[in-house]
Write a protein that holds these residues in place. Structure first.
Motif, PDB file in Angstrom:
ATOM      1  N   ALA A 165      -3.167  -6.449  -1.217  1.00 39.42           N
ATOM      2  CA  ALA A 165      -4.738  -6.492  -0.542  1.00 39.42           C
ATOM      3  C   ALA A 165      -5.020  -6.567   1.015  1.00 39.42           C
ATOM      4  CB  ALA A 165      -5.675  -7.214  -1.486  1.00 39.42           C
ATOM      5  N   LYS A 166      -4.633  -8.120   1.535  1.00 36.29           N
ATOM      6  CA  LYS A 166      -4.594  -8.200   2.796  1.00 36.29           C
ATOM      7  C   LYS A 166      -3.116  -8.097   3.716  1.00 36.29           C
ATOM      8  CE  LYS A 166      -3.654 -12.680   1.152  1.00 36.29           C
ATOM      9  NZ  LYS A 166      -2.224 -14.640   1.009  1.00 36.29           N
ATOM     10  N   ALA A 167      -2.272  -7.039   3.361  1.00 37.95           N
ATOM     11  CA  ALA A 167      -1.577  -6.410   3.659  1.00 37.95           C
ATOM     12  C   ALA A 167      -1.922  -5.105   4.259  1.00 37.95           C
ATOM     13  CB  ALA A 167      -0.079  -5.732   3.314  1.00 37.95           C
ATOM     14  N   TYR A 168      -2.815  -4.322   3.389  1.00 39.92           N
ATOM     15  CA  TYR A 168      -3.534  -3.409   3.378  1.00 39.92           C
ATOM     16  C   TYR A 168      -5.025  -3.527   5.121  1.00 39.92           C
ATOM     17  CZ  TYR A 168      -1.620   0.081   0.207  1.00 39.92           C
ATOM     18  OH  TYR A 168      -0.755   0.830   0.057  1.00 39.92           O
ATOM     19  N   SER A 169      -5.019  -4.840   4.541  1.00 37.11           N
ATOM     20  CA  SER A 169      -6.629  -4.814   5.259  1.00 37.11           C
ATOM     21  C   SER A 169      -5.954  -4.944   6.627  1.00 37.11           C
ATOM     22  CB  SER A 169      -7.201  -6.219   4.476  1.00 37.11           C
ATOM     23  OG  SER A 169      -7.608  -6.745   5.070  1.00 37.11           O
ATOM     24  N   SER A 212      -7.996   0.970   0.550  1.00 35.95           N
ATOM     25  CA  SER A 212      -6.597   0.508  -0.584  1.00 35.95           C
ATOM     26  C   SER A 212      -6.958  -0.895  -0.590  1.00 35.95           C
ATOM     27  CB  SER A 212      -5.311   1.216   0.950  1.00 35.95           C
ATOM     28  OG  SER A 212      -5.557   2.453  -0.085  1.00 35.95           O
ATOM     29  N   ALA A 213      -7.297  -2.292   0.609  1.00 34.01           N
ATOM     30  CA  ALA A 213      -7.455  -3.347   0.101  1.00 34.01           C
ATOM     31  C   ALA A 213      -8.423  -3.566  -0.967  1.00 34.01           C
ATOM     32  CB  ALA A 213      -7.212  -3.289   1.778  1.00 34.01           C
ATOM     33  N   GLY A 214      -9.343  -2.489  -1.195  1.00 30.81           N
ATOM     34  CA  GLY A 214      -9.961  -3.141  -1.662  1.00 30.81           C
ATOM     35  C   GLY A 214      -9.777  -2.996  -3.627  1.00 30.81           C
ATOM     36  N   ALA A 223       5.457  -6.045   6.270  1.00 29.39           N
ATOM     37  CA  ALA A 223       4.739  -6.651   5.671  1.00 29.39           C
ATOM     38  C   ALA A 223       4.134  -5.768   4.303  1.00 29.39           C
ATOM     39  CB  ALA A 223       4.171  -7.323   5.953  1.00 29.39           C
ATOM     40  N   LEU A 224       3.634  -4.866   4.640  1.00 26.79           N
ATOM     41  CA  LEU A 224       3.291  -3.845   3.654  1.00 26.79           C
ATOM     42  C   LEU A 224       3.805  -3.370   2.341  1.00 26.79           C
ATOM     43  CD1 LEU A 224       0.157  -2.893   2.631  1.00 26.79           C
ATOM     44  CD2 LEU A 224       1.198  -1.196   4.168  1.00 26.79           C
ATOM     45  N   ASP A 225       4.993  -2.850   3.004  1.00 25.00           N
ATOM     46  CA  ASP A 225       6.584  -2.298   2.618  1.00 25.00           C
ATOM     47  C   ASP A 225       6.125  -3.484   2.117  1.00 25.00           C
ATOM     48  OD1 ASP A 225       6.358  -0.618   3.911  1.00 25.00           O
ATOM     49  OD2 ASP A 225       7.926  -0.593   5.499  1.00 25.00           O
ATOM     50  N   ARG A 285       5.854 -14.482   5.250  1.00 22.36           N
ATOM     51  CA  ARG A 285       5.742 -14.537   6.703  1.00 22.36           C
ATOM     52  C   ARG A 285       5.885 -13.553   7.772  1.00 22.36           C
ATOM     53  NH1 ARG A 285      11.347 -16.805   5.105  1.00 22.36           N
ATOM     54  NH2 ARG A 285      10.187 -17.186   3.772  1.00 22.36           N
ATOM     55  N   LEU A 286       5.851 -12.326   6.545  1.00 23.30           N
ATOM     56  CA  LEU A 286       5.933 -11.641   7.806  1.00 23.30           C
ATOM     57  C   LEU A 286       4.321 -10.871   8.281  1.00 23.30           C
ATOM     58  CD1 LEU A 286       8.447  -8.349   5.981  1.00 23.30           C
ATOM     59  CD2 LEU A 286       8.331 -10.173   8.095  1.00 23.30           C
ATOM     60  N   LEU A 287       3.480 -11.413   7.443  1.00 21.80           N
ATOM     61  CA  LEU A 287       2.082 -11.435   8.379  1.00 21.80           C
ATOM     62  C   LEU A 287       1.826 -12.539   8.962  1.00 21.80           C
ATOM     63  CD1 LEU A 287      -0.198 -10.555   4.725  1.00 21.80           C
ATOM     64  CD2 LEU A 287       0.132  -9.242   6.481  1.00 21.80           C
TER      65      LEU A 287
END
Length: 150
Positions: free
Chosen positions: A101-105, A112-114, A79-81, A69-71
């Motif tokens: 991974a999505k949040a890092y991206s 980091s996502a990878g 969202a990352l947190d 939801r945050l994303l």
């Protein structure tokens, strides 16, 4: 809360939902509601500590859904947190790792996502999950950010 009216009264109700004898429950939903009210009232430190408590009491699904939801709301740092917390709490959970991974991206950290999409691929339980992780890994390898709704 949604209409920014009677916030102090709402906070009182939220507190009752958490602490009232016999019916109160300090769970993800009640604590998150209290944290949101505190935030609207400008009581940020108390809001943050209440939200940490909510996350700790949340189920994997509740925390994951909250992160999604945050994303969707473009609150990518928050969202990352949330996804970091969920992946730490559930390090073998495919959805926690793909969410991270999505949040890092979306926060611009494709490296980091990878890393986390590779960890997710290793935890895939179904061919569909493995295919999804492989597709995400390919996008990241091509330097593309992952879409939120993937």
């Amino acid at each position: 809360m949604q209409n920014n009216t009677n916030l102090e009264e709402g906070l009182s109700w939220a507190e009752s939902a958490i602490t009232e004898n016999y019916i109160g429950q300090a769970n993800f939903t009640t604590l998150r509601t209290k944290a949101n009210l505190l935030k609207k009232l400008g009581r940020t430190p108390e809001s943050e500590s209440t939200m940490k408590e909510a996350l700790a009491k949340g189920t994997f699904a509740e925390v994951n859904q909250f992160g999604q939801r945050l994303l969707a709301q473009k609150k990518t740092a928050e969202a990352l947190d949330v996804f970091r917390f969920n992946a730490t709490k559930n390090p073998k959970e495919f959805q926690a790792l793909t969410g991270l991974a999505k949040a890092y991206s979306v926060n611009g950290d494709l490296k980091s996502a990878g890393k986390y999409i590779k960890l997710a691929a290793a935890e895939a339980q179904t061919p569909e999950d493995k295919e999804k992780a492989d597709k995400m890994a390919k996008m990241l390898a091509e330097g593309k950010s992952l879409p939120i709704e993937m």
